[in-house]
Design an enzyme around this catalytic site. Structure first.
Site, PDB file in Angstrom:
ATOM      1  CB  CYS A  31      -0.928  -0.001   1.203  1.00  0.00           C
ATOM      2  SG  CYS A  31      -2.028   1.410   1.185  1.00  0.00           S
ATOM      3  CB  THR A  53     -27.207  -1.835  13.537  1.00  0.00           C
ATOM      4  OG1 THR A  53     -28.260  -2.047  12.592  1.00  0.00           O
ATOM      5  CG2 THR A  53     -27.803  -1.618  14.907  1.00  0.00           C
ATOM      6  CE1 TYR A  54     -25.549   4.913  11.138  1.00  0.00           C
ATOM      7  CE2 TYR A  54     -24.598   2.928  10.162  1.00  0.00           C
ATOM      8  CZ  TYR A  54     -24.442   4.176  10.729  1.00  0.00           C
ATOM      9  OH  TYR A  54     -23.175   4.694  10.886  1.00  0.00           O
ATOM     10  CG  ASN A  55     -32.070  -1.051  13.604  1.00  0.00           C
ATOM     11  OD1 ASN A  55     -31.711  -2.205  13.868  1.00  0.00           O
ATOM     12  ND2 ASN A  55     -32.027  -0.075  14.490  1.00  0.00           N
ATOM     13  CB  THR A  56     -31.076   0.702   6.825  1.00  0.00           C
ATOM     14  OG1 THR A  56     -29.649   0.761   6.879  1.00  0.00           O
ATOM     15  CG2 THR A  56     -31.667   1.878   7.558  1.00  0.00           C
ATOM     16  CB  THR A  69     -28.741  -5.868  10.084  1.00  0.00           C
ATOM     17  OG1 THR A  69     -28.169  -4.950  11.022  1.00  0.00           O
ATOM     18  CG2 THR A  69     -29.717  -5.141   9.199  1.00  0.00           C
ATOM     19  CD  GLU A  74     -27.478  -0.315   3.613  1.00  0.00           C
ATOM     20  OE1 GLU A  74     -27.707  -0.301   2.382  1.00  0.00           O
ATOM     21  OE2 GLU A  74     -28.265  -0.768   4.449  1.00  0.00           O
TER      22      GLU A  74
HETATM   23  C1  LIG Z   1     -23.840  -4.009   6.695  1.00  0.00           C
HETATM   24  C2  LIG Z   1     -25.265  -3.529   6.600  1.00  0.00           C
HETATM   25  C3  LIG Z   1     -26.152  -4.567   6.081  1.00  0.00           C
HETATM   26  C4  LIG Z   1     -25.705  -2.987   7.924  1.00  0.00           C
HETATM   27  C5  LIG Z   1     -27.084  -2.407   7.962  1.00  0.00           C
HETATM   28  N1  LIG Z   1     -27.262  -1.320   7.057  1.00  0.00           N
HETATM   29  C6  LIG Z   1     -27.369  -1.955   9.371  1.00  0.00           C
HETATM   30  O1  LIG Z   1     -27.561  -0.812   9.625  1.00  0.00           O
HETATM   31  O2  LIG Z   1     -27.359  -2.752  10.282  1.00  0.00           O
END
Ligand SMILES: CC(C)C[C@H](N)C(=O)O
Length: 382
Positions: A72, A276-279, A288, A353
């Site tokens: 690197c 996590t953003y729960n998305t 997730t 993400e």
């Molecule tokens: C790595 C992703 C799937 C994480 C998901 N966006 C979350 O907030 O948990």
């Protein structure tokens, strides 16, 4: 992005710029995940700039040696700069032949840690701490090991299936309540996943041309993550995680020898593990956990580290092939990562993400390296 999220991000970046005099690419990419970045910068600042066992120029030279293992040049140039600024001897930058024997002695552990940490034994540690005038004290050695692991992990240079994936996650969460696999079955599933991970072929082959700016810092450049598949071997020893865990063993040892770094690393590992953003792409309010855990545990699996209570069947169900190729490349051969590989998995997910995925991979790898090195140090001490 929400206004206060943006403020927080700006503040952090401004602060980093004023303390280190630069805003490197890595910091900028990570700034999408402010909370994580904060804990990342805190531990990096501590190991590079605060009071500690090693002199400042040494720290930057060690960062150079680590970055060179994965070719690197970006990180190398950055630390060449810092090495000189902190009073390092310019001659050392001609390459490994010009550095003191003591520093040279780190080559072996640098190489093993970077590519095959499972080969590190207490004999390696003994050799480093018992070589007369060139010996390393344990605190110095731990400081060096932490720097090496940090910079090995950092080197990821580049930058549907969705509903089906979410369906599988849901099913796994439900199934867990009623079906319990036997101990033997669980062990078999790990071995199967470990064996298969060895067969995942990463991007290019190793006839890459390396510039002398990089190769001068590398000893034995042909040494890499062992490609078991190509040699027709399949043996990677298994490290049982509960025999030597970060929480119960690694953390206190590292903290004892190089005060406070244990806390900083621990906070960073927890942060990334729980982030996590729960998305999931455009979906909100998704749990997730299973997916994030599969990513983390898969990296440890490639390094032979097994958690008794984890069912590796989950990895198999949640991580598709192109994602596994990406994971293996970023983790074991980051210098081969391409934009194309990065684009080839999870097409519907947001960029942030996918950055999140990289943070998980990076911290899992750093922790795996540390576990092997610290276990060897513990064995040396007992
Ligand atoms: C790595 C992703 C799937 C994480 C998901 N966006 C979350 O907030 O948990």
């Amino acid at each position: 992005m929400q206004a206060n999220g943006l403020d927080e991000r700006t503040n952090l970046l401004v602060e980093e710029y004023s303390t280190s005099g630069r805003l490197d690419n890595i910091t900028q990419v990570m700034s999408i995940h402010t909370q994580y970045l904060e804990s990342f910068l805190r531990s990096q600042f501590y190991m590079l700039r605060m009071d500690g066992p090693l002199p400042l120029p040494y720290r930057h030279y060690i960062a150079i040696m680590a970055a060179a293992r994965h070719q690197c040049s970006y990180l190398i140039n950055m630390h060449v700069d810092e090495f000189l600024k902190t009073g390092g001897i310019a001659e050392w930058l001609n390459g490994l032949e010009y550095i003191p024997q003591r520093l040279k002695n780190l080559n072996e552990i640098n190489k093993l840690l970077a590519h095959r940490p499972w080969l590190i034994t207490k004999e390696h540690i003994q050799k480093l701490v018992k070589t007369g005038e060139n010996n390393w004290s344990l605190p110095e050695l731990v400081h060096a090991v932490v720097l090496l692991a940090h910079y090995h992990a950092l080197i990821a240079d580049s930058l549907s299936e969705l509903e089906a994936l979410m369906e599988r996650m849901k099913r796994l969460q439900e199934d867990k309540e009623d079906e319990e696999a036997s101990q033997e079955e669980m062990a078999t599933r790990f071995e199967k996943e470990k064996k298969e991970s060895l067969l995942v072929i990463s991007g290019a082959f190793d006839d890459e041309i390396v510039s002398t700016d990089v190769s001068r810092y590398v000893e034995d450049p042909g040494f890499g993550y062992k490609d078991f598949a190509r040699r027709g071997e399949d043996h990677l020893p298994t490290f049982r995680a509960q025999d030597y865990t970060w929480e119960n063993h690694g953390f206190s040892l590292v903290n004892r020898l190089y005060s406070d770094i244990g806390h900083l690393l621990d906070e960073k590992f927890r942060m990334v593990y729980n982030l996590t953003y729960n998305t999931m792409a455009t979906h909100e309010d998704v749990d997730t956990t299973t997916l994030r855990r599969a990513l983390f545990n898969y990296v440890h699996c490639m390094y032979g580290i097994r958690y008794d209570d984890y069912d590796y069947g989950e990895v198999n169900q949640l991580l598709e092939r192109s994602l596994k190729v990406y994971i293996k490349t970023v983790t074991c051969y980051p210098e081969r990562t391409t934009k194309r590989m990065y684009d080839s998995y999870w097409r519907q997910f947001k960029h942030s993400e996918k950055v999140h995925v990289n943070l998980l991979l990076m911290e899992a790898r750093m922790q795996a390296e540390l576990l092997y090195a610290l276990r060897a140090i513990t064995r040396h001490l007992t």
